[in-house]
Write a protein that holds these residues in place. Structure first.
Motif, PDB file in Angstrom:
ATOM      1  N   LEU A  12       0.826  -1.206   0.000  1.00  0.00           N
ATOM      2  CA  LEU A  12       0.000   0.000   0.000  1.00  0.00           C
ATOM      3  C   LEU A  12       0.861   1.257   0.000  1.00  0.00           C
ATOM      4  O   LEU A  12       0.545   2.241  -0.674  1.00  0.00           O
ATOM      5  CB  LEU A  12      -0.934   0.002   1.213  1.00  0.00           C
ATOM      6  CG  LEU A  12      -1.992  -1.106   1.274  1.00  0.00           C
ATOM      7  CD1 LEU A  12      -2.828  -0.975   2.535  1.00  0.00           C
ATOM      8  CD2 LEU A  12      -2.892  -1.051   0.053  1.00  0.00           C
ATOM      9  N   TRP A  17      -1.072   4.456  -1.616  1.00  0.00           N
ATOM     10  CA  TRP A  17      -2.460   4.369  -1.174  1.00  0.00           C
ATOM     11  C   TRP A  17      -2.823   5.450  -0.153  1.00  0.00           C
ATOM     12  O   TRP A  17      -3.915   6.038  -0.237  1.00  0.00           O
ATOM     13  CB  TRP A  17      -2.701   2.975  -0.607  1.00  0.00           C
ATOM     14  CG  TRP A  17      -4.121   2.662  -0.234  1.00  0.00           C
ATOM     15  CD1 TRP A  17      -4.600   2.452   1.017  1.00  0.00           C
ATOM     16  CD2 TRP A  17      -5.237   2.505  -1.114  1.00  0.00           C
ATOM     17  NE1 TRP A  17      -5.939   2.174   0.978  1.00  0.00           N
ATOM     18  CE2 TRP A  17      -6.361   2.191  -0.325  1.00  0.00           C
ATOM     19  CE3 TRP A  17      -5.399   2.594  -2.488  1.00  0.00           C
ATOM     20  CZ2 TRP A  17      -7.620   1.973  -0.846  1.00  0.00           C
ATOM     21  CZ3 TRP A  17      -6.651   2.375  -3.017  1.00  0.00           C
ATOM     22  CH2 TRP A  17      -7.747   2.069  -2.214  1.00  0.00           C
ATOM     23  N   LEU A  20      -3.716   8.632  -1.942  1.00  0.00           N
ATOM     24  CA  LEU A  20      -5.049   8.564  -2.523  1.00  0.00           C
ATOM     25  C   LEU A  20      -6.113   8.805  -1.464  1.00  0.00           C
ATOM     26  O   LEU A  20      -7.123   9.471  -1.703  1.00  0.00           O
ATOM     27  CB  LEU A  20      -5.255   7.203  -3.197  1.00  0.00           C
ATOM     28  CG  LEU A  20      -6.564   7.009  -3.959  1.00  0.00           C
ATOM     29  CD1 LEU A  20      -6.604   7.882  -5.190  1.00  0.00           C
ATOM     30  CD2 LEU A  20      -6.766   5.556  -4.347  1.00  0.00           C
ATOM     31  N   LEU A  42      -9.933  -1.183   3.493  1.00  0.00           N
ATOM     32  CA  LEU A  42     -10.219  -2.180   2.459  1.00  0.00           C
ATOM     33  C   LEU A  42     -11.249  -3.168   2.988  1.00  0.00           C
ATOM     34  O   LEU A  42     -11.147  -3.652   4.123  1.00  0.00           O
ATOM     35  CB  LEU A  42      -8.944  -2.913   2.055  1.00  0.00           C
ATOM     36  CG  LEU A  42      -7.859  -2.046   1.409  1.00  0.00           C
ATOM     37  CD1 LEU A  42      -6.582  -2.842   1.214  1.00  0.00           C
ATOM     38  CD2 LEU A  42      -8.341  -1.494   0.080  1.00  0.00           C
ATOM     39  N   LYS A 356       1.404   0.525 -11.181  1.00  0.00           N
ATOM     40  CA  LYS A 356       0.696   1.192 -10.096  1.00  0.00           C
ATOM     41  C   LYS A 356      -0.769   1.430 -10.451  1.00  0.00           C
ATOM     42  O   LYS A 356      -1.649   1.360  -9.576  1.00  0.00           O
ATOM     43  CB  LYS A 356       1.388   2.512  -9.770  1.00  0.00           C
ATOM     44  CG  LYS A 356       2.763   2.352  -9.129  1.00  0.00           C
ATOM     45  CD  LYS A 356       3.336   3.696  -8.706  1.00  0.00           C
ATOM     46  CE  LYS A 356       4.655   3.527  -7.961  1.00  0.00           C
ATOM     47  NZ  LYS A 356       5.221   4.820  -7.511  1.00  0.00           N
ATOM     48  N   LEU A 360      -3.650   0.038  -8.079  1.00  0.00           N
ATOM     49  CA  LEU A 360      -4.612   0.951  -7.467  1.00  0.00           C
ATOM     50  C   LEU A 360      -6.042   0.642  -7.906  1.00  0.00           C
ATOM     51  O   LEU A 360      -6.987   0.789  -7.121  1.00  0.00           O
ATOM     52  CB  LEU A 360      -4.262   2.398  -7.833  1.00  0.00           C
ATOM     53  CG  LEU A 360      -3.056   3.010  -7.111  1.00  0.00           C
ATOM     54  CD1 LEU A 360      -2.769   4.403  -7.644  1.00  0.00           C
ATOM     55  CD2 LEU A 360      -3.296   3.065  -5.606  1.00  0.00           C
ATOM     56  N   LEU A 363      -7.319  -2.157  -5.746  1.00  0.00           N
ATOM     57  CA  LEU A 363      -7.571  -1.696  -4.379  1.00  0.00           C
ATOM     58  C   LEU A 363      -8.777  -0.765  -4.321  1.00  0.00           C
ATOM     59  O   LEU A 363      -9.582  -0.833  -3.387  1.00  0.00           O
ATOM     60  CB  LEU A 363      -6.330  -0.988  -3.846  1.00  0.00           C
ATOM     61  CG  LEU A 363      -5.090  -1.864  -3.623  1.00  0.00           C
ATOM     62  CD1 LEU A 363      -3.889  -0.999  -3.283  1.00  0.00           C
ATOM     63  CD2 LEU A 363      -5.343  -2.880  -2.510  1.00  0.00           C
ATOM     64  N   MET A 364      -8.911   0.124  -5.294  1.00  0.00           N
ATOM     65  CA  MET A 364     -10.036   1.058  -5.302  1.00  0.00           C
ATOM     66  C   MET A 364     -11.365   0.318  -5.425  1.00  0.00           C
ATOM     67  O   MET A 364     -12.345   0.650  -4.748  1.00  0.00           O
ATOM     68  CB  MET A 364      -9.871   2.059  -6.441  1.00  0.00           C
ATOM     69  CG  MET A 364      -8.734   3.044  -6.245  1.00  0.00           C
ATOM     70  SD  MET A 364      -8.405   4.041  -7.727  1.00  0.00           S
ATOM     71  CE  MET A 364      -9.889   5.065  -7.796  1.00  0.00           C
TER      72      MET A 364
END
Length: 809
Positions: A12, A17, A20, A42, A356, A360, A363-364
């Motif tokens: 992360l 992260w 973000l 998450l 990346k 991302l 993860l998003m």
């Protein structure tokens, strides 16, 4: 488990992260919401991620429909107030007032969100809210705006404040009298304050003439501040009343804090729900700001991963806020069979940004955020996103770059399941410059072995590399795929476009030539490359790139040609429609001109007949001949210009007796019992009902539309056998027209019957359109009249549906 969590936390950080999260937090409206958004938690499973995405979708729509957006004004952070009250502590008036405003805001938000049909997920969330209206009412009753305990909160407090106000007014009056009395002895004619007590500024030489208590003196010593003896008892009384006032206020606050403490659990749940709503609105607004779309998450770990025109969200933020370079999107299409994608190409070409961006995106989607993509992104739910990106060199730990990468990769392998399928979800591994930092031969061997191992244990591994041997893995193992970042040799700059299926070139020799390196050195380097076959490989790659470029240009040309074809087709349709409208308009103009000619002729005939009847004509034979010729001319005009009805061939489904059909008005199926002779009406049994319907009121069970029946030939033959000489005029006149508008049905029947018995030709009945009851009643009655052959709507110029033409037998 601890090592797995540690390497995921490290990933992360590598993917930025937390940065973000800071961007998402900027869209939150409360302190607690910003804190939650900054952490970007998450979801632990697919169900939670799906619920978060649904929340984001519903709140995005509601925030856009609400004027000014959803407001969290009045929602306060109760994280310190609630534990204090729960433990028996006393909260301040401001903190207690914040509880009341939070309850009011929660009730307003619940009213805005509550809609089970449109927003089932967020409605289920706010249904758990208990807004405690009695507690809010009590808090607002006892505490005024600004945090002051109201007089009405306690009778004792109200009485103390009344006494205190009276004492202060009495002291103020006495001080004003002393100001006037000792005016010559005072340095300044104002009432000052020292140590919370009122004092007079007395000249130092006259201090003994003003009895009282000295509180202070000026810096120069010329002024002494004295509290007069006359107001000392009042000052003491005021101090006593102020102390009692504070105790009374404290008692009120203690009572209110106890009420809040009793509902601490409910208020904590309310705070959690409001924080979750604020976090959901922040996700929605961030997605709208990005121009992002909702992703579709799959439970199957081997599901394909489709990301069209994915843009790095942090680079988008940088571009919009700091005026950086526009973000070049990348498209990632990974089928179920692929396990490893090797991205090659020159440095600064966008390989790491691609890693990346994909990380991302996974993860998003897991956190309930929309993705900055085009179309509908699809990807499996990823329980782990592991990354080795950047330089891991550490002087303190005596680690080289290579050693740092190896230690991190070892932790990544330890976090992956041995069986290859993680029941929790898919695993995504991102490796930057795999095998770099050591001898190229050994690094290549290590990278190949590592990628093959990851192909067995991770759902997808994306690795960037400069090793040419990794480009050949695709042709020996279908689980591998090549990709490359494009590079413009002419401008010596990367284009940041990701190309699938084609390995990249380092372009070192081309760059060196553009930078002016001696040709002899370049030729020698080319000769050294030839024995190893790298020159041929680069030549093949260059050919593939050229072929892709030609295909891209051809596709663009085909798309442009298709667009021009569509425009031409649309233009032709518009011209055809215009021509059709012009033709219809021309026909209408001719018809109106004909009607005017006929009306003029009719008027001329009436004038001649009127003159004949009045006996004013000199030569009646000549006038009669003129009338006869005018009548013949009218008939010839009518025959020449009578519009010929369009002949349409109706082909299609027609119901028959016994067929099953659907009644459109009811939406139910029924059985055809009978058909009218002309085929335009039918009798249908639908359940216990028997209905008489027009043909247009039904359809087939498979959606077939009934075709109108052919016109009856028998009627045409009957009309052709008529003797025109025995009929009256075939055009509408005042004598063969009856106006029944405004009459009841039975009145209209009588009026029409009177005209119909004396009619020598068709009869025009003007009934209007209105509700249609008068028309239907007349038509039903005329169907029973034996000397009526048929009834039809008049021509458009004669009234259309608002006028019926009756043709007697």
């Amino acid at each position: 488990m601890i090592q797995s969590e540690a390497i995921q936390a490290e990933a992360l950080e590598l993917l930025e992260w937390p940065r973000l999260g800071e961007q998402v937090a900027g869209f939150a409206g409360t302190t607690a919401g910003r804190a939650l958004a900054a952490g970007l938690p998450l979801a632990p499973d697919l169900a939670m991620s799906s619920r978060l995405l649904a929340e984001t979708t519903e709140l995005l729509a509601l925030d856009g429909l609400t004027e000014g957006g959803l407001s969290f004004q009045g929602v306060a952070d109760l994280s310190r107030t609630l534990p204090l009250c729960a433990k028996g502590g006393i909260a301040s008036a401001d903190d207690l007032l914040a509880v009341a405003t939070t309850l009011a805001a929660a009730r307003r938000l619940r009213r805005q969100i509550d809609d089970p049909q449109l927003r089932p997920v967020t409605t289920a969330l706010v249904e758990q809210l208990r807004t405690l209206p009695e507690l809010e009412q009590r808090l607002r009753f006892c505490i005024e705006e600004g945090g002051r305990v109201a007089d009405r909160a306690s009778p004792a407090l109200a009485e103390l404040r009344r006494q205190l106000a009276a004492a202060r007014a009495d002291r103020r009056d006495r001080l004003n009298g002393l100001l006037r009395r000792f005016a010559p002895l005072l340095q300044d004619a104002v009432i000052a304050e020292r140590n919370g007590r009122p004092v007079l500024a007395v000249k130092a030489g006259a201090a003994s003439q003003v009895p009282g208590l000295v509180h202070d003196s000026s810096a120069s010593g010329s002024t002494v501040f004295i509290e007069p003896q006359a107001v000392l008892p009042l000052g003491n009384r005021i101090r006593q009343l102020e102390g009692e006032e504070r105790e009374a206020e404290l008692a009120v606050l203690q009572e209110l804090s106890g009420l809040v403490g009793e509902e601490a659990d409910t208020l904590e749940q309310l705070q959690r729900i409001l924080t979750a709503l604020d976090y959901g609105v922040a996700r929605a607004r961030y997605g709208a700001w990005l121009g992002a779309v909702r992703p579709e998450l799959e439970a199957e770990p081997t599901a394909p991963l489709l990301l069209e025109e994915l843009r790095h969200p942090l680079l988008l933020w940088q571009h919009r806020h700091q005026g950086g370079q526009p973000v070049v999107p990348v498209s990632v299409r990974v089928g179920p069979e692929l396990r490893v994608v090797a991205i090659t190409g020159p440095n600064t070409g966008g390989k790491t940004v691609t890693l990346k961006s994909v990380g991302l995106a996974a993860l998003m989607a897991r956190a309930g955020l929309f993705l900055p993509c085009s179309g509908t992104p699809r990807l499996p739910w990823c329980s782990q996103v592991l990354a080795d990106i950047g330089d891991e060199q550490s002087l303190q730990q005596n680690l080289s770059t290579f050693s740092g990468h190896i230690r991190r990769i070892a932790r990544i392998l330890a976090a992956l399941p041995l069986g290859g399928v993680d029941p929790r979800g898919a695993s995504l591994v991102l490796l930057d410059e795999v095998g770099a930092g050591t001898d190229p031969a050994e690094g290549t061997a290590l990278a190949i072995a590592l990628l093959r191992q990851l192909a067995e244990r991770a759902r997808l591994t994306i690795a960037t590399t400069h090793f040419g041997e990794l480009k050949a893995l695709k042709y020996a193992d279908p689980r591998f795929e090549n990709a490359s970042v494009a590079f413009d040799v002419d401008t010596l700059s990367p284009t940041y476009h990701l190309q699938w299926g084609i390995p990249g070139r380092s372009n070192a020799l081309a760059i060196a030539a553009r930078l002016g390196l001696e040709s002899g050195v370049l030729e020698r380097a080319q000769e050294l490359l030839a024995p190893r076959g790298e020159g041929e490989v680069n030549h093949v790659i260059a050919g593939l790139e050229n072929q892709r470029q030609r295909q891209q240009e051809a596709a663009e040309e085909a798309a442009a040609l298709l667009a021009r074809t569509e425009l031409l087709h649309e233009e032709l349709l518009q011209r055809w429609q215009q021509q059709k409208e012009q033709s219809a308009e021309l026909q209408e103009q001719r018809r109106q001109q004909l009607e005017r000619s006929i009306r003029d002729g009719q008027q001329e005939v009436r004038r001649i007949i009127r003159r004949l009847r009045q006996g004013r004509a000199v030569d009646t034979t000549a006038l009669g001949e003129t009338a006869r010729r005018a009548g013949q001319r009218l008939k010839s005009l009518e025959q020449e210009h009578r519009p010929t009805p369009e002949r349409r061939e109706h082909r299609g489904w027609r119901p028959a007796v016994g067929d099953r059909v659907r009644v459109l008005s009811l939406g139910k199926a029924g059985e055809v019992l009978a058909l009218s002779p002309d085929g335009r009406e039918l009798s249908v049994r639908c359940g216990v009902m028997r209905l008489n319907l027009e043909l247009a009121a039904i359809e087939g069970l498979n959606g077939e539309k009934p075709a109108p029946p052919e016109p009856a030939k028998a009627q045409v033959q009957i009309r052709s056998r008529r003797n025109p000489a025995s009929r009256g005029p075939q055009v509408r006149t005042e004598r063969n027209t009856v106006d029944v508008r405004g009459m009841r049905v039975h009145e209209a029947e009588a009026a029409v019957e009177e005209q119909l018995r004396a009619a020598n030709g068709p009869l025009w009945v003007i009934h209007g359109i209105g509700t249609g009851k008068l028309k239907r009643g007349l038509r039903e009655w005329l169907a029973t009249v034996p000397y009526v052959e048929r009834v039809s709507d008049a021509e458009q110029g004669d009234g259309g549906p608002g006028c019926s033409v009756i043709w007697p037998k």
